[in-house]
Design a protein around this motif. Structure first.
Motif, PDB file in Angstrom:
ATOM      1  N   GLU A   1      -0.261   8.639   4.746  1.00 42.53           N
ATOM      2  CA  GLU A   1       0.020  10.074   4.703  1.00 42.53           C
ATOM      3  C   GLU A   1       1.485  10.289   4.386  1.00 42.53           C
ATOM      4  OE1 GLU A   1      -1.258  11.879   8.349  1.00 42.53           O
ATOM      5  OE2 GLU A   1      -3.371  11.635   7.849  1.00 42.53           O
ATOM      6  N   LEU A   2       1.727  11.232   3.479  1.00 39.93           N
ATOM      7  CA  LEU A   2       3.070  11.608   3.084  1.00 39.93           C
ATOM      8  C   LEU A   2       3.193  13.113   3.273  1.00 39.93           C
ATOM      9  CD1 LEU A   2       1.604   9.706   0.667  1.00 39.93           C
ATOM     10  CD2 LEU A   2       3.997   9.340   0.199  1.00 39.93           C
ATOM     11  N   VAL A   3       4.375  13.606   3.636  1.00 41.12           N
ATOM     12  CA  VAL A   3       4.555  15.035   3.832  1.00 41.12           C
ATOM     13  C   VAL A   3       5.971  15.417   3.406  1.00 41.12           C
ATOM     14  CG1 VAL A   3       5.273  14.837   6.253  1.00 41.12           C
ATOM     15  CG2 VAL A   3       4.261  16.956   5.458  1.00 41.12           C
TER      16      VAL A   3
ATOM     17  N   ALA B   1       0.837  -1.212   0.000  1.00 42.59           N
ATOM     18  CA  ALA B   1       0.000   0.000   0.000  1.00 42.59           C
ATOM     19  C   ALA B   1       0.867   1.256   0.000  1.00 42.59           C
ATOM     20  CB  ALA B   1      -0.924  -0.003   1.207  1.00 42.59           C
ATOM     21  N   VAL B   2       1.939   1.239   0.763  1.00 46.25           N
ATOM     22  CA  VAL B   2       2.846   2.396   0.811  1.00 46.25           C
ATOM     23  C   VAL B   2       3.480   2.617  -0.558  1.00 46.25           C
ATOM     24  CG1 VAL B   2       5.055   3.178   1.770  1.00 46.25           C
ATOM     25  CG2 VAL B   2       3.234   2.379   3.287  1.00 46.25           C
ATOM     26  N   GLU B   3       3.843   1.551  -1.242  1.00 44.46           N
ATOM     27  CA  GLU B   3       4.418   1.692  -2.590  1.00 44.46           C
ATOM     28  C   GLU B   3       3.414   2.336  -3.543  1.00 44.46           C
ATOM     29  OE1 GLU B   3       6.942   2.033  -5.546  1.00 44.46           O
ATOM     30  OE2 GLU B   3       7.486   1.457  -3.511  1.00 44.46           O
ATOM     31  N   LYS B   4       2.154   1.922  -3.473  1.00 46.73           N
ATOM     32  CA  LYS B   4       1.101   2.535  -4.306  1.00 46.73           C
ATOM     33  C   LYS B   4       0.952   4.016  -3.969  1.00 46.73           C
ATOM     34  CE  LYS B   4      -0.662  -1.079  -6.506  1.00 46.73           C
ATOM     35  NZ  LYS B   4      -0.950  -1.161  -7.914  1.00 46.73           N
ATOM     36  N   ALA B   5       0.988   4.352  -2.679  1.00 46.99           N
ATOM     37  CA  ALA B   5       0.862   5.752  -2.262  1.00 46.99           C
ATOM     38  C   ALA B   5       2.045   6.578  -2.751  1.00 46.99           C
ATOM     39  CB  ALA B   5       0.750   5.836  -0.743  1.00 46.99           C
TER      40      ALA B   5
ATOM     41  N   VAL C   1       0.652  17.963   2.874  1.00 52.20           N
ATOM     42  CA  VAL C   1       0.355  16.593   3.264  1.00 52.20           C
ATOM     43  C   VAL C   1      -0.425  15.925   2.149  1.00 52.20           C
ATOM     44  CG1 VAL C   1      -0.867  15.133   4.925  1.00 52.20           C
ATOM     45  CG2 VAL C   1       0.252  17.240   5.695  1.00 52.20           C
ATOM     46  N   GLY C   2       0.023  14.777   1.753  1.00 46.89           N
ATOM     47  CA  GLY C   2      -0.717  13.970   0.805  1.00 46.89           C
ATOM     48  C   GLY C   2      -1.315  12.791   1.536  1.00 46.89           C
ATOM     49  N   GLU C   3      -2.606  12.608   1.396  1.00 44.06           N
ATOM     50  CA  GLU C   3      -3.264  11.450   2.001  1.00 44.06           C
ATOM     51  C   GLU C   3      -3.784  10.585   0.872  1.00 44.06           C
ATOM     52  OE1 GLU C   3      -5.821  11.749   5.596  1.00 44.06           O
ATOM     53  OE2 GLU C   3      -7.323  10.913   4.228  1.00 44.06           O
ATOM     54  N   VAL C   4      -3.400   9.340   0.896  1.00 45.43           N
ATOM     55  CA  VAL C   4      -3.768   8.404  -0.153  1.00 45.43           C
ATOM     56  C   VAL C   4      -4.469   7.222   0.496  1.00 45.43           C
ATOM     57  CG1 VAL C   4      -2.895   6.908  -1.995  1.00 45.43           C
ATOM     58  CG2 VAL C   4      -1.768   9.103  -1.529  1.00 45.43           C
TER      59      VAL C   4
ATOM     60  N   VAL D   1       4.724   9.329   6.493  1.00 43.98           N
ATOM     61  CA  VAL D   1       4.727   9.561   7.932  1.00 43.98           C
ATOM     62  C   VAL D   1       3.687   8.713   8.655  1.00 43.98           C
ATOM     63  CG1 VAL D   1       5.778  11.858   7.854  1.00 43.98           C
ATOM     64  CG2 VAL D   1       3.283  11.631   7.721  1.00 43.98           C
ATOM     65  N   THR D   2       2.717   8.171   7.928  1.00 48.55           N
ATOM     66  CA  THR D   2       1.693   7.330   8.546  1.00 48.55           C
ATOM     67  C   THR D   2       1.154   6.319   7.541  1.00 48.55           C
ATOM     68  OG1 THR D   2       0.922   9.176   9.911  1.00 48.55           O
ATOM     69  CG2 THR D   2      -0.551   7.312   9.734  1.00 48.55           C
ATOM     70  N   ALA D   3       0.919   5.106   8.005  1.00 52.51           N
ATOM     71  CA  ALA D   3       0.159   4.111   7.256  1.00 52.51           C
ATOM     72  C   ALA D   3      -0.693   3.368   8.274  1.00 52.51           C
ATOM     73  CB  ALA D   3       1.074   3.145   6.517  1.00 52.51           C
ATOM     74  N   GLN D   4      -1.985   3.284   7.990  1.00 50.42           N
ATOM     75  CA  GLN D   4      -2.892   2.650   8.932  1.00 50.42           C
ATOM     76  C   GLN D   4      -3.968   1.877   8.195  1.00 50.42           C
ATOM     77  OE1 GLN D   4      -4.653   5.307  11.789  1.00 50.42           O
ATOM     78  NE2 GLN D   4      -5.694   3.665  12.855  1.00 50.42           N
TER      79      GLN D   4
END
Length: 175
Positions: A146-148, A116-120, A154-157, A130-133
């Motif tokens: 969330e990426l920043v 999921a983080v790779e897709k984001a 902040v990008g939320e995917v 900074v966050t994956a939940q």
């Protein structure tokens, strides 16, 4: 979101939106942070299957990664991972209800946190995670990532935890 995480986020002044709609600023990882998301995820994965990993910078050093992992023993364990050394500096087992919820979410998920983080990262390139939940809402199971960046945007995917498709992408200045 668990009560302890809300308390830490409130005290640390890091980014999150609570269920009450309260929002606080998201920290930008600093050069003093030696352990990035991938390294913190690897440390958490040694303890179990991660369902949450979040960076936070407290009022006093060191900054930490907070993780929740579902263990082989069927427990949900919360971890504090030092963002400078990568060492686990604290752990706490959650109750049976939280463990059952995590087990159900993970059973529904076919996509791992790493996938999921790779897709984001593909959807919002060039920004540290900074966050994956892992979340369930309205019958959907998805990863909220969330990426920043240094620009504090902040990008939320949202990544569907069954198909791996990016289902939502937003960017907001300053958190």
């Amino acid at each position: 979101m668990r009560w302890w995480l809300l308390a830490v986020l409130a005290l640390a002044g890091c980014g999150a939106e609570t269920s009450a709609g309260m929002s606080v600023a998201v920290p930008t990882p600093t050069p003093t942070v030696q352990i990035d998301f991938d390294e913190a995820a690897a440390a958490a994965a040694k303890e179990g299957t991660p369902t949450l990993l979040q960076f936070t910078r407290g009022q006093a050093p060191p900054p930490v990664w907070l993780a929740s992992v579902y263990t082989q023993a069927g427990k949900l364990t919360d971890l504090r991972i030092d963002a400078a050394s990568g060492q686990i500096t604290g752990r706490q087992d959650e109750g049976a209800d939280d463990a059952a919820e995590a087990k159900a979410e993970l059973a529904a998920a076919k996509v791992s946190m790493t996938q999921a983080v790779e897709k984001a990262r593909q959807a919002v390139p060039g920004k540290p995670v900074v966050t994956a939940q892992l979340e369930q809402d309205d019958g959907r199971t998805f990863w909220e990532v969330e990426l920043v960046g240094d620009d504090r945007v902040v990008g939320e995917v949202e990544v569907d935890a069954v198909t791996g498709a990016v289902t939502s992408k937003t960017a907001t200045p300053g958190g």
